[in-house]
Write an enzyme that holds these catalytic residues in place. Sequence first.
Site, short mmCIF file in Angstrom:
data_model
loop_
_atom_site.label_atom_id
_atom_site.label_comp_id
_atom_site.label_asym_id
_atom_site.label_seq_id
_atom_site.Cartn_x
_atom_site.Cartn_y
_atom_site.Cartn_z
N GLY A 32 0.78 -1.13 -0.06
CA GLY A 32 0.18 0.05 -0.14
C GLY A 32 0.88 1.38 -0.07
O GLY A 32 2.24 1.09 -0.11
N HIS A 74 -12.37 -1.09 11.22
CA HIS A 74 -11.23 -0.93 11.99
C HIS A 74 -10.68 0.72 11.62
O HIS A 74 -10.22 1.05 10.52
CB HIS A 74 -10.19 -1.75 11.12
CG HIS A 74 -8.60 -1.21 11.62
ND1 HIS A 74 -8.22 -1.29 12.80
CD2 HIS A 74 -7.73 -0.74 10.95
CE1 HIS A 74 -7.00 -0.99 12.74
NE2 HIS A 74 -6.61 -0.71 11.47
N ARG A 84 -5.62 -3.85 21.45
CA ARG A 84 -5.49 -2.60 22.08
C ARG A 84 -6.42 -2.50 23.32
O ARG A 84 -6.26 -1.93 24.55
CB ARG A 84 -5.62 -1.41 21.27
CG ARG A 84 -4.28 -1.06 20.22
CD ARG A 84 -4.66 -0.24 19.25
NE ARG A 84 -3.44 0.01 18.54
CZ ARG A 84 -3.32 0.26 17.31
NH1 ARG A 84 -4.42 0.94 16.40
NH2 ARG A 84 -2.07 0.50 16.43
N ASP A 107 -7.38 -3.85 17.09
CA ASP A 107 -8.14 -2.86 18.04
C ASP A 107 -8.49 -3.67 19.29
O ASP A 107 -8.58 -3.09 20.29
CB ASP A 107 -9.41 -2.50 17.36
CG ASP A 107 -9.09 -1.82 16.10
OD1 ASP A 107 -9.43 -0.79 15.64
OD2 ASP A 107 -8.83 -2.59 15.08
N ARG A 117 -9.04 10.79 2.51
CA ARG A 117 -8.92 9.53 2.50
C ARG A 117 -9.44 8.55 1.43
O ARG A 117 -9.18 7.46 1.16
CB ARG A 117 -9.86 9.17 3.97
CG ARG A 117 -9.22 9.34 5.07
CD ARG A 117 -9.90 9.21 6.41
NE ARG A 117 -9.64 9.56 7.46
CZ ARG A 117 -8.55 8.75 8.25
NH1 ARG A 117 -8.43 7.56 7.89
NH2 ARG A 117 -8.13 9.08 9.43
#
Length: 311
Positions: A78, A174, A150, A147, A87
Amino acid sequence: MSSKITIIGAGSVGSTIAYTLSGEDIASEIVMIDINKEKVEGEVMDIEQGTCFRDPVSIVAGEYEDAKDSDIVIITSGIARKPGQTRIELTQTNVNILKQITPEIVKAAPKALYIIVSNPVDIMTYVFTKISGLPENQIIGSGTILDSARLRCGLSEHFKVAQRNIHAYVFGEHGDTSFIPWSTARIAGVNVDDYYEMMPGFEKLDKEAMLTYVQKSGGKIIANKGATFYAVTRGVCRLCSILMSASESVTTVSSMMHGEYGIEDVCLSTLALVGPKGIHSKIPMTLTEEEVEKLKISADALKSVIAQIEL
Ligand SMILES: NC(=O)c1ccc[n+]([C@@H]2O[C@H](COP(=O)([O-])OP(=O)(O)OC[C@H]3O[C@@H](n4cnc5c(N)ncnc54)[C@H](O)[C@@H]3O)[C@@H](O)[C@H]2O)c1
């Protein structure tokens, strides 16, 4: 374990995954592919030269045909967002890269299990599902694995209890519309709210602050050091280990929705049973009405991005 894993993209994430796999017993063969040949060859040399203290493992910088017979393919290629780029523009750029890669890698490794890591990961998982022609069980978006990790890290710090005793998840995108279905969060089988009530000496958990911590961690790490790659690598390597295991495990991954919670034709994360055949099934965990609404908001946000990109 004797498996072959191909990693597309030898940037921070792809190389850290290759390095970590080279120290574990998940893969006996690792192939790295990147359009930047110098970079991928440098990464392979650096990783390979540290493997003398373990059982033999093969690490090569390769082309798509070298991915033949891979058990797992991990897509991390990417481009990072450029100043002034929206975005959506970034999403289209990364979708275009995926569209370029997909026919080549699928031709070389049609039976592999695919882990999509490139961002925006839910959109990339959706696009890959649409264009690869592969059965959906073979396509696993890393989704909210990071996530949820986290969240467990944050809860472990708050409640001063080992992360392995915490079963709490982040659902949805996400990204910005992710949420924590608190009704399902448990510490050693005890609902988080009850745990707080029955255990004296803890500050009340600020759930909004915990969600902010989960959602903003990536941005903070990027602001501090330029990229995030260690925690996601641990999640992806764990996923590889699950895919190479004899039985299934439960985790939050992104995959196509088919009417679950009233949502379809979008990829996002809910609980899924994942194992040697990829995604076995989603787990229809009971959510409150409010949580289902949050999942639908996340799905709608992703659908609006999908509507703006060229597939
Ligand atoms: N899903 C998650 O939880 C998560 C976490 C962290 C990062 N990411 C994402 O992972 C991706 C990689 O991040 P990074 O920090 O490694 O980026 P990076 O810029 O360091 O590496 C990307 C690599 O992709 C390669 N590449 C670009 N186009 C290619 C093509 N057509 N074919 C093959 N390789 C190509 C580049 O040469 C580069 O080496 C990003 O999209 C990032 O946002 C996802």
